[in-house]
Design a protein around this motif. Structure first.
Motif, PDB file in Angstrom:
ATOM      1  N   PRO A   3      61.094  -3.241  10.741  1.00  0.00           N
ATOM      2  CA  PRO A   3      60.381  -2.042  11.484  1.00  0.00           C
ATOM      3  C   PRO A   3      59.965  -2.310  12.753  1.00  0.00           C
ATOM      4  N   GLU A   4      59.581  -3.088  13.033  1.00  0.00           N
ATOM      5  CA  GLU A   4      59.081  -3.671  14.438  1.00  0.00           C
ATOM      6  C   GLU A   4      60.324  -3.623  15.497  1.00  0.00           C
ATOM      7  N   GLU A   5      61.472  -4.174  14.947  1.00  0.00           N
ATOM      8  CA  GLU A   5      62.759  -4.108  15.934  1.00  0.00           C
ATOM      9  C   GLU A   5      63.228  -2.744  15.993  1.00  0.00           C
ATOM     10  N   LEU A   6      63.125  -2.052  15.020  1.00  0.00           N
ATOM     11  CA  LEU A   6      63.579  -0.685  15.148  1.00  0.00           C
ATOM     12  C   LEU A   6      62.557   0.318  16.060  1.00  0.00           C
ATOM     13  N   ARG A   7      61.269  -0.068  15.843  1.00  0.00           N
ATOM     14  CA  ARG A   7      60.672   0.744  16.811  1.00  0.00           C
ATOM     15  C   ARG A   7      60.621   0.317  18.335  1.00  0.00           C
ATOM     16  N   ALA A   8      60.898  -0.863  18.649  1.00  0.00           N
ATOM     17  CA  ALA A   8      61.283  -1.724  19.922  1.00  0.00           C
ATOM     18  C   ALA A   8      62.492  -0.787  20.637  1.00  0.00           C
ATOM     19  N   LEU A   9      63.449  -0.975  19.348  1.00  0.00           N
ATOM     20  CA  LEU A   9      64.771  -0.351  19.978  1.00  0.00           C
ATOM     21  C   LEU A   9      64.992   1.210  20.427  1.00  0.00           C
ATOM     22  N   LEU A  10      64.228   1.964  19.479  1.00  0.00           N
ATOM     23  CA  LEU A  10      63.923   3.450  19.572  1.00  0.00           C
ATOM     24  C   LEU A  10      63.169   3.721  20.852  1.00  0.00           C
ATOM     25  N   ARG A  11      62.122   2.861  21.166  1.00  0.00           N
ATOM     26  CA  ARG A  11      61.451   3.283  22.186  1.00  0.00           C
ATOM     27  C   ARG A  11      62.198   2.921  23.447  1.00  0.00           C
ATOM     28  N   ASP A  12      63.152   1.862  23.391  1.00  0.00           N
ATOM     29  CA  ASP A  12      63.621   1.518  24.958  1.00  0.00           C
ATOM     30  C   ASP A  12      64.398   2.771  25.061  1.00  0.00           C
ATOM     31  N   GLU A  13      65.264   3.118  24.132  1.00  0.00           N
ATOM     32  CA  GLU A  13      66.319   4.221  24.307  1.00  0.00           C
ATOM     33  C   GLU A  13      65.847   5.532  24.528  1.00  0.00           C
ATOM     34  N   LEU A  14      64.587   5.775  24.116  1.00  0.00           N
ATOM     35  CA  LEU A  14      64.104   7.103  24.347  1.00  0.00           C
ATOM     36  C   LEU A  14      63.270   7.049  25.659  1.00  0.00           C
ATOM     37  N   VAL A  15      62.823   6.190  26.291  1.00  0.00           N
ATOM     38  CA  VAL A  15      62.283   5.957  27.477  1.00  0.00           C
ATOM     39  C   VAL A  15      63.479   6.144  28.620  1.00  0.00           C
ATOM     40  N   LYS A  16      64.762   5.621  28.366  1.00  0.00           N
ATOM     41  CA  LYS A  16      65.725   5.701  28.990  1.00  0.00           C
ATOM     42  C   LYS A  16      66.078   7.122  29.233  1.00  0.00           C
ATOM     43  N   LEU A  17      65.973   7.769  27.901  1.00  0.00           N
ATOM     44  CA  LEU A  17      66.561   8.891  28.173  1.00  0.00           C
ATOM     45  C   LEU A  17      65.589  10.189  28.716  1.00  0.00           C
ATOM     46  N   VAL A  18      64.267   9.930  28.522  1.00  0.00           N
ATOM     47  CA  VAL A  18      63.288  10.571  29.349  1.00  0.00           C
ATOM     48  C   VAL A  18      63.719  10.444  30.700  1.00  0.00           C
ATOM     49  N   GLY A  19      63.772   9.107  31.026  1.00  0.00           N
ATOM     50  CA  GLY A  19      63.898   8.874  32.586  1.00  0.00           C
ATOM     51  C   GLY A  19      62.781   8.287  33.219  1.00  0.00           C
ATOM     52  N   GLU A  20      62.763   6.986  33.292  1.00  0.00           N
ATOM     53  CA  GLU A  20      61.735   6.339  33.576  1.00  0.00           C
ATOM     54  C   GLU A  20      61.658   6.096  35.068  1.00  0.00           C
ATOM     55  N   ASP A  21      62.805   6.133  35.681  1.00  0.00           N
ATOM     56  CA  ASP A  21      62.817   6.026  37.223  1.00  0.00           C
ATOM     57  C   ASP A  21      62.790   7.152  38.061  1.00  0.00           C
ATOM     58  N   LEU A  22      62.411   8.474  37.332  1.00  0.00           N
ATOM     59  CA  LEU A  22      62.268   9.700  38.275  1.00  0.00           C
ATOM     60  C   LEU A  22      61.076   9.596  39.011  1.00  0.00           C
ATOM     61  N   ASP A  23      61.013  10.455  40.170  1.00  0.00           N
ATOM     62  CA  ASP A  23      59.811  10.369  40.914  1.00  0.00           C
ATOM     63  C   ASP A  23      58.902  11.655  40.252  1.00  0.00           C
ATOM     64  N   ARG A  24      58.142  11.168  39.828  1.00  0.00           N
ATOM     65  CA  ARG A  24      56.984  12.353  39.207  1.00  0.00           C
ATOM     66  C   ARG A  24      56.045  12.625  39.903  1.00  0.00           C
ATOM     67  N   THR A  25      55.767  12.161  40.937  1.00  0.00           N
ATOM     68  CA  THR A  25      54.781  12.352  41.988  1.00  0.00           C
ATOM     69  C   THR A  25      54.530  13.960  42.438  1.00  0.00           C
ATOM     70  N   VAL A  26      53.371  14.665  42.318  1.00  0.00           N
ATOM     71  CA  VAL A  26      53.104  16.009  42.644  1.00  0.00           C
ATOM     72  C   VAL A  26      53.192  15.802  44.387  1.00  0.00           C
ATOM     73  N   HIS A  27      54.144  16.154  44.959  1.00  0.00           N
ATOM     74  CA  HIS A  27      53.925  15.962  46.469  1.00  0.00           C
ATOM     75  C   HIS A  27      53.049  17.038  47.303  1.00  0.00           C
ATOM     76  N   THR A  28      51.957  16.538  47.638  1.00  0.00           N
ATOM     77  CA  THR A  28      50.747  17.470  48.477  1.00  0.00           C
ATOM     78  C   THR A  28      50.674  17.044  49.895  1.00  0.00           C
ATOM     79  N   ASP A  29      51.613  16.162  50.182  1.00  0.00           N
ATOM     80  CA  ASP A  29      51.367  15.598  51.528  1.00  0.00           C
ATOM     81  C   ASP A  29      52.311  16.635  52.555  1.00  0.00           C
TER      82      ASP A  29
END
Length: 401
Positions: A166-192
């Motif tokens: 179960p621990e390995e499955l949770r870690a596996l699923l977490r990694d793939e979902l984070v990639k799918l959501v997009g961890e490297d996208l710029d999510r800053t609200v640009h106010t400058d």
């Protein structure tokens, strides 16, 4: 004979007249003896003038200071008391807000993660099981293409992993979902402010009716104030009667001024004035709330384009946030496409994300527009708008161990 009779008649009449006079006289004397005689009043003397005038009697006179005023019960009017100024609130810090709200998010999103973990925990992962994994993702509004990518990645990882705790499955699923959501996208609200333009950063907030756009604008103002920025709010939603009042209430709570115009007035003019006054005041950010509009109404969408063009007379708009209701699912993608054609969307705000189990809309809308989800609404509270953090979001999806 006739003469004698006539003489007798005359004599009788004469005697009656004499008797009447005597009686009247007696009565008059009796009355006069009973009533006192009225005093005789001398006529007023004629006024004299010149040398004939009498010398006036000299009387002592008092000065005005010696004359006392009558005592009166004069009560002083109560002093006019101005209503107390609204107490300025100190918003909750924006950093880490989604982590603090994870429990609220997980209550509605857990079904997706738990469903996937249950399927992946089966001893034998056959084609039917993988189809169920696909159905689970599609039901959560992840979208067809992202679902296929995720299933292929999971298949490959599970094949390599072999035994699955179960621990390995949770870690596996977490990694793939984070990639799918997009961890490297710029999510800053640009106010400058971009470039050398001497004005505040400008954020334009757009969306359809009923997505919570005005509330989101007010909550975003709180987020920026919590980050130490001075904010001016532009109430460019002039068609909904209570929109300007609602936005001003949000601003007053954190000390942000609201620029507004007449009801039914030109929204582009209000937006222009908001940036102008924000510049004069030296504010850091101007947030402009636009009128909600149906994506199917061409005239309204054209007007939104006009608002953006008029604001750009001051300089480029730094951020255009599209507010979407997470509960609308795939219909929200249709709305997003039309808005993206009219104005250059740079970020997405998903509201009511705590009220749906379809958290996959985060992935779908990002793929559809090619822009990141930057903020999510997780409730009705004033500080329930949170910067989107992929890791915290995925942790809410799959739950904790």
């Amino acid at each position: 004979m006739d003469i004698v009779i006539l003489a007798l008649v005359i004599a009788v009449v004469a005697l009656a007249a004499i008797a009447g006079l005597v009686v009247t006289g007696r009565r008059k004397k009796a009355v006069e003896s009973r009533e006192p005689a009225a005093p005789t009043t001398a006529p007023p003397a004629e006024p004299q003038i010149g040398e004939d005038a009498e010398t006036s009697v000299e009387e002592s006179r008092r000065t005005i200071d010696e004359v006392g005023l009558p005592d009166t019960d004069v009560r002083e009017a109560p002093p006019v008391v101005a209503p107390p100024a609204p107490e300025i609130e100190i918003p909750e810090p924006a950093a880490g807000r989604l982590v603090r709200l994870r429990a609220r998010l997980s209550r509605s999103q857990n079904s997706l993660g738990k469903g996937l973990l249950t399927l992946l925990s089966r001893e034998r992962l056959d084609e039917e099981t993988w189809e169920e994994v696909e159905d689970t993702l599609l039901t959560a509004d992840v979208g067809v293409a992202p679902t296929q990518e995720l299933v292929e990645a999971l298949r490959e990882r599970v094949k390599v992993l072999g035994t699955r705790t179960p621990e390995e499955l949770r870690a596996l699923l977490r990694d793939e979902l984070v990639k799918l959501v997009g961890e490297d996208l710029d999510r800053t609200v640009h106010t400058d402010t971009r470039g050398t333009v001497d004005r505040p950063g400008v954020v334009l907030v757009v969306g359809v009716n009923g997505t919570g756009k005005t509330t989101t604008t007010g909550k975003l103002g709180r987020v920026l104030v919590a980050d130490g920025k001075s904010v001016v709010l532009g109430a460019a939603d002039t068609f909904r009667a209570a929109a300007a009042d609602q936005l001003q209430t949000w601003g007053d709570r954190v000390g942000a001024r609201t620029v507004r115009g007449p009801e039914g007035g030109d929204p582009a003019s209000v937006a222009f004035d908001a940036v102008k006054e924000g510049t004069e005041e030296g504010a850091d950010v101007v947030l402009i709330d636009t009128a909600g509009r149906l994506h199917t109404k061409t005239g309204l969408m054209d007007e939104l384009g006009k608002v953006k063009r008029v604001v750009e007379k001051h300089g480029p708009v730094d951020e255009v946030l599209l507010v979407l209701d997470a509960t609308t699912g795939q219909n929200g993608l249709v709305q997003a496409r039309v808005f993206a054609e009219v104005v250059n969307i740079t970020g997405i705000v998903l509201t009511k994300l705590d009220g749906t189990a379809k958290g996959g809309i985060v992935v779908a809308v990002q793929r559809e527009l090619g822009v990141p989800v930057k903020l999510v609404g997780l409730g009705e509270g004033a500080d329930d708008l949170a910067p989107f953090e992929p890791g915290a979001f995925v942790d809410a999806l799959i739950g904790t161990e």
